[in-house]
Write an enzyme that holds these catalytic residues in place. Structure first.
Site, mmCIF file in Angstrom:
data_model
loop_
_atom_site.group_PDB
_atom_site.id
_atom_site.type_symbol
_atom_site.label_atom_id
_atom_site.label_comp_id
_atom_site.label_asym_id
_atom_site.label_seq_id
_atom_site.Cartn_x
_atom_site.Cartn_y
_atom_site.Cartn_z
ATOM 1 N N TRP A 102 44.820 37.966 53.237
ATOM 2 C CA TRP A 102 44.134 36.675 53.126
ATOM 3 C C TRP A 102 44.242 35.972 54.483
ATOM 4 C CZ3 TRP A 102 44.731 39.537 49.048
ATOM 5 C CH2 TRP A 102 43.967 39.335 47.917
ATOM 6 N N ASP A 105 38.958 36.791 50.311
ATOM 7 C CA ASP A 105 37.610 37.161 49.875
ATOM 8 C C ASP A 105 36.650 37.141 51.065
ATOM 9 O OD1 ASP A 105 39.296 35.965 47.861
ATOM 10 O OD2 ASP A 105 37.624 36.063 46.459
ATOM 11 N N ASP A 112 35.025 31.881 46.665
ATOM 12 C CA ASP A 112 35.295 33.019 45.778
ATOM 13 C C ASP A 112 34.211 33.138 44.718
ATOM 14 O OD1 ASP A 112 36.134 30.567 44.749
ATOM 15 O OD2 ASP A 112 37.723 31.449 43.532
ATOM 16 N N HIS A 161 31.368 37.010 42.161
ATOM 17 C CA HIS A 161 32.474 37.076 43.117
ATOM 18 C C HIS A 161 32.104 38.176 44.103
ATOM 19 C CE1 HIS A 161 36.057 34.805 42.011
ATOM 20 N NE2 HIS A 161 36.792 35.591 42.783
ATOM 21 N N ARG A 177 33.390 28.404 38.217
ATOM 22 C CA ARG A 177 34.555 27.813 37.546
ATOM 23 C C ARG A 177 35.210 26.744 38.422
ATOM 24 N NH1 ARG A 177 37.626 33.434 38.073
ATOM 25 N NH2 ARG A 177 38.645 33.147 40.093
ATOM 26 N N ASP A 178 36.300 26.193 37.926
ATOM 27 C CA ASP A 178 36.948 25.088 38.652
ATOM 28 C C ASP A 178 37.735 25.624 39.847
ATOM 29 O OD1 ASP A 178 38.769 26.461 37.173
ATOM 30 O OD2 ASP A 178 39.460 24.750 35.988
ATOM 31 N N GLU A 179 37.020 26.319 40.706
ATOM 32 C CA GLU A 179 37.631 26.867 41.910
ATOM 33 C C GLU A 179 36.642 26.680 43.059
ATOM 34 O OE1 GLU A 179 40.788 30.471 42.438
ATOM 35 O OE2 GLU A 179 39.847 30.217 40.499
ATOM 36 N N GLU A 234 33.969 39.772 39.492
ATOM 37 C CA GLU A 234 35.306 39.661 40.073
ATOM 38 C C GLU A 234 36.171 40.873 39.708
ATOM 39 O OE1 GLU A 234 37.420 36.283 38.535
ATOM 40 O OE2 GLU A 234 38.791 36.242 40.237
HETATM 41 C C1 BGC Z 1 40.222 33.747 43.398
HETATM 42 C C2 BGC Z 1 40.205 34.961 44.259
HETATM 43 C C3 BGC Z 1 41.366 34.876 45.165
HETATM 44 C C4 BGC Z 1 42.564 34.994 44.291
HETATM 45 C C5 BGC Z 1 43.844 35.081 45.011
HETATM 46 C C6 BGC Z 1 41.441 33.797 42.561
HETATM 47 O O1 BGC Z 1 41.559 32.752 41.692
HETATM 48 O O2 BGC Z 1 39.077 33.602 42.649
HETATM 49 O O3 BGC Z 1 39.089 35.568 44.550
HETATM 50 O O4 BGC Z 1 41.334 35.649 46.284
HETATM 51 O O5 BGC Z 1 42.584 33.971 43.335
HETATM 52 O O6 BGC Z 1 44.906 34.810 44.236
#
Ligand code: BGC
Length: 900
Positions: free
Chosen positions: A524, A466, A453, A756, A457-459, A735
């Protein structure tokens, strides 16, 4: 001239260490003629470059020139296979043999791994971040015979770097990449013949936490796959005398000191250069009883350095912070020079944007520290780049540097999977070019081994939604087939027993998302179907359909079991049109009914799956799922349209996906299209779509007679629009449409990434409609060239390297006259649609005169060619809007005509 070029094995030129049972070969045909079609091909595969020992020789009448599976004698581990190809384009016209290419097999059987997993007794802990420090270990060995070749197979639980005799082995970073390690760990293969020497040799390696045991996700999950990092390595040394030797990781390796005190994907790295001088005490390593059964060869292109950026400037903010500006939001790291005193600590903290006042801002990065700390050894210039971490950033806050520091002391090192760039897109409008740039950089920053995504960040997780939204655009910019093929395997492994597809792949969330409210969602989970289908279409690769068939089917069956009505998906958590602007300010969920979206996707995916079943010859499934598709469509129409033909959700997205997914009864079509236009006009001709509506918005408009509205949305510069962010100085995609609001304030810190790619999905429409490059048959075996003109553009140049070769379109309008140049690769055909033709009869005449068989023979005879050409049979069709379509064979064409 007839040449076979650009040979590829499994999409790659001369790959080493693959473990595909029947590697597929592809080639391009180069000729200066038009209408070139392959009629026969011959492939020879041998174990020697001279083709004395041939293991496969096939000569066949076939037009196929991509993805031809090897069908010779069984392939052997570690063996190198040489191959060459020749083609015939008529009975008399035969090419020479192509140049010789090769592929080399990896270790095909896990029992061949005699090496042991090794680790250190105890990994040091960094208490500040609560992480394990990387460890280093080495092995020395001596060689007395003359070496012919040496190959290393290596991987780790964690991330590793490897050196042989002080030199980095390979050019890959963050190896072994990220798969769901519970199922598959990719090993890398390196030819180290040039690094090894007769005499003393030293192999040394550093292993860090990485995705294996480092932090993952916003819940600060750690040790996702295990709590002990380890390495496995097997090296084959082949001698000139025909003998060979194997060096393996085992208890004979020694641990040595490691100067990296901390290294973590999100948090960054700490390096203490003073330790370089400390005495190197060595310890024995320990062997781990970790399985080797899920070691697989590297499948996609590894992460490598792609480019190095020079910073724009170093400046002071109003808060007196010293900031380095890379001029580009990027993923990778900074390599820097420092000349400090012993013990002097310098820190680089990475962020994406400056705040309204021009100060350094990193709140949107959340808990990912993105911090590199280097402690100097003193009195010398030191150059550093981090090892097992990467950052998403444009701005870097510099602390602890003394004296005169210059931008040239810093280099932005851009990392992503080493996918081949295949698309170009440029127009006469600078802002649109910047948008294309931002889309491309969104891809660069987020195709770091898995489609993520965001990179900061912490992801940084493989969010399925996405990925499916952006897949079509991604396929234009780079060859992403191996990248998606590898990721989709993990998607299948991570699918739940009932077929639900997790939100992220590799699935690290396992039920933690949204407090267990849902384990999957429409749009998704549909990545399971849409991504393989997109790869199949763009690269003509039906293997991916076979590979993902069960996964696709399981996903559809999962949806079918939800709720009481098997033809609707009307239960559970639906993220639906995520981040759309048509709901209350600041919310995440758009206004479009989640169950409408879910059912629409259910129909779309089922329709695709039915086609896949047919392509693969699974006729029972084809019948069953075609029928299911019809029933879903009927249920959709009954549930989400009122008796007047209005959709129950009066949103742009509801109209868009219903139209794009072909869920609107013929008699309501015009009404729905008009409704969409009205809804856009109601917003003063602006979009308000979220993740799921945006990719198809312009398509639906331009396919239904409203290309000018599509262009207007694209050219809007005020909020909300694609160019709003461009005007705000964006260098990647945001984003949120309102990541930075009109008043300069930010969207909520909780979720506001500036890199994003989702809204970059308009990129596909730009290539398809502005550039006019689209496909009619998978892999562009037959393409569609149909640029759509806009008064805002006088010029566009787009190209795409397909599996067959390059498609190129270039158009320029001057004083109501167009000059359109088109290039169609050999062994393919195209339907060209000339836009805005004023005088169709004249244009037809010019085409026939310019490109008919007679003219070709005449022209080419003059060049010494006397072959019979396939007739260019121009069956013209003229549509109401003045566009003229006709089919052509391969070659280069120019059309010059007056436009209306
Ligand atoms: C992500 C997204 C994702 C979404 C879905 C986010 O935190 O960065 O791009 O699809 O959460 O909940």
């Amino acid at each position: 001239m007839l040449v076979v070029k650009n040979l590829k094995c499994e999409y790659l030129k001369n790959p080493i260490g693959i473990d595909v049972v029947n590697p597929r070969l592809s080639w391009e045909i180069i000729s200066d003629k038009r209408n070139v079609k392959q009629q026969q091909f011959q492939i020879q595969v041998a174990t020697d470059r001279e083709f004395n020992n041939i293991v496969w020789n096939v000569h066949t009448f076939s037009e196929k020139s991509i993805h031809i599976p090897y069908k010779g004698a069984p392939l052997q581990s570690s063996e190198r296979y040489f191959y060459r190809v020749k083609v015939w384009i008529s009975a008399e016209e035969e090419s020479e043999w192509s140049e010789v290419n090769f592929w080399e097999m990896g270790l095909l059987n896990s029992s061949e791994w005699t090496a042991k997993w090794i680790s250190v007794k105890e990994q040091k802990i960094n208490t500040e971040f609560n992480t394990r420090a990387p460890f280093c270990c080495f092995k020395t060995f001596s060689i007395s015979k003359t070496i012919k070749k040496a190959t290393i197979y290596v991987t780790s639980l964690g991330l590793y770097e490897l050196q042989l005799n002080g030199k980095r082995v390979g050019e890959d970073y963050l190896t072994p990449g990220w798969t769901d390690y519970n199922y598959r760990i990719q090993y890398q293969t390196y030819d180290v013949s040039d690094l090894i020497k007769t005499d003393e040799n030293k192999l040394n390696t550093t292993v860090g936490e990485g995705w294996y045991s480092g932090y993952l996700g916003w819940t600060k999950r750690k040790d996702t796959y295990g709590s002990k990092n380890a390495l496995i390595l097997q090296m084959y040394i082949y001698y000139e005398d025909g003998s060979y030797e194997v060096i393996c990781s085992d208890e004979s390796w020694k641990e040595e000191k490691c100067n990296i005190l901390m290294s973590d994907i999100y948090n960054g790295e700490i390096y203490d250069a003073r330790k370089e001088e400390e005495v190197n005490e060595t310890n024995n390593v320990v062997a781990l009883s970790y399985p080797k059964t899920h070691l697989v060869a590297q499948e996609n292109e590894p992460i490598r350095i792609q480019e190095e950026l020079k910073p724009l400037s170093i400046f002071k903010t109003p808060k007196d912070e010293l900031i380095l500006d890379m001029g580009q939001n990027m993923a990778g790291f900074v390599r820097f020079k420092v000349n400090g005193d012993k013990g002097q600590k310098v820190t680089l903290t990475h962020g994406e944007v400056l705040d309204k006042e021009g100060n350094f801002y990193r709140d949107n990065i959340r808990t990912a520290a993105q911090e590199i700390t280097y402690i100097c050894n003193g009195n010398r210039e030191e150059v550093y780049q981090p090892h097992f971490t990467f950052q998403g950033f444009r701005y870097v806050k510099l602390e602890g540097f003394k004296g005169d520091i210059k931008p040239s002391d810093f280099t932005g090192v851009v990392l992503h999977s080493d996918m081949k760039s295949i698309g170009t897109f440029e127009t006469s409008d600078k802002t649109i070019n910047q948008l294309q740039h931002n889309i491309l950089w969104g891809q660069k920053g987020n195709f770091v081994d898995v489609p993520t995504d965001c990179p900061q960040r912490d992801e940084r997780l493989g969010w399925t939604g996405d990925a499916q939204i952006f897949a079509r655009t991604a396929c234009f910019n780079m060859n992403v087939a191996p990248f998606f093929s590898k990721w989709l395997k993990d998607l299948s492994y991570n699918q739940m027993p009932d077929g639900a597809v997790p939100f992220v792949v590799p699935d690290i969330l396992k039920g933690t998302f949204a407090d267990g409210m849902g384990l999957t969602t429409a749009g998704w989970g549909d990545a399971a179907v849409i991504c393989p289908w997109t790869i199949y279409q763009c690269y003509g690769d039906d293997n991916i359909l076979k590979q993902q068939y069960d996964s696709m089917k399981k996903w559809i069956n999962y949806i079918r079991c939800q709720g009481d009505n098997e033809y609707l998906w009307d239960t559970g958590l639906q993220l639906a049109d995520w981040l759309a602007l048509d709901n209350e300010e600041g919310g995440f969920f758009g206004a479009t009914d989640g169950y409408l979206v879910a059912t629409a996707y259910y129909a779309y995916s089922t329709g695709i799956f039915a086609k896949v079943a047919k392509i693969l010859g699974n006729l029972d499934d084809y019948k069953l799922y075609s029928h299911l598709y019809d029933s879903i469509k009927e249920a959709y129409i009954n549930s989400f349209f009122d008796s007047q033909g209005n959709l129950t959700s009066e949103t742009q997205t509801a109209q868009v996906i219903s139209l794009y997914f072909d869920l609107v009864p013929e008699e309501y079509k015009e009404k729905v299209v008009k409704k969409l236009v009205q809804l856009i006009e109601k917003k003063d001709v602006h979009l308000d779509t979220g993740f799921l509506g945006t990719p198809y918005l312009c398509h639906v408009l331009s396919d239904n007679g409203y290309k000018d509205v599509a262009y207007k949305l694209l050219f809007n510069k005020d909020y909300p629009s694609w160019l709003y962010q461009v005007e705000r100085g964006a260098t990647t995609m945001w984003e949120h449409w309102d990541g930075i609001k009109v008043d300069g304030s930010f969207w909520d810190i909780g979720m506001n990434s500036f890199n994003h790619y989702a809204y970059g999905s308009v990129g596909a429409w730009m290539y398809q409609s502005i550039g006019g490059i689209d496909m009619l048959e998978p892999g562009y075996k037959k393409s569609k060239i149909a640029p759509k003109l806009s008064e805002c553009l006088s010029f566009t140049e787009a190209s795409l390297e397909t599996m067959y070769g390059k498609i190129a379109v270039k158009w320029q309008v001057v004083d109501k006259n167009i000059n359109l140049k088109v290039e169609i690769p050999h062994n393919t055909t195209a339907v060209i649609t000339l836009p805005n033709v004023k005088d169709a009869e004249k244009v037809k005449k010019d085409i026939i005169e310019g490109y008919s068989e007679k003219k070709l023979q005449f022209n080419l005879a003059g060049n010494g060619f006397s072959q019979n050409y396939i007739d260019t049979d121009f069956g013209f069709s003229l549509s109401k809007d003045g566009s003229l379509s006709f089919e052509v064979g391969s070659g280069k064409y120019t059309f010059i005509y007056a436009i209306n």
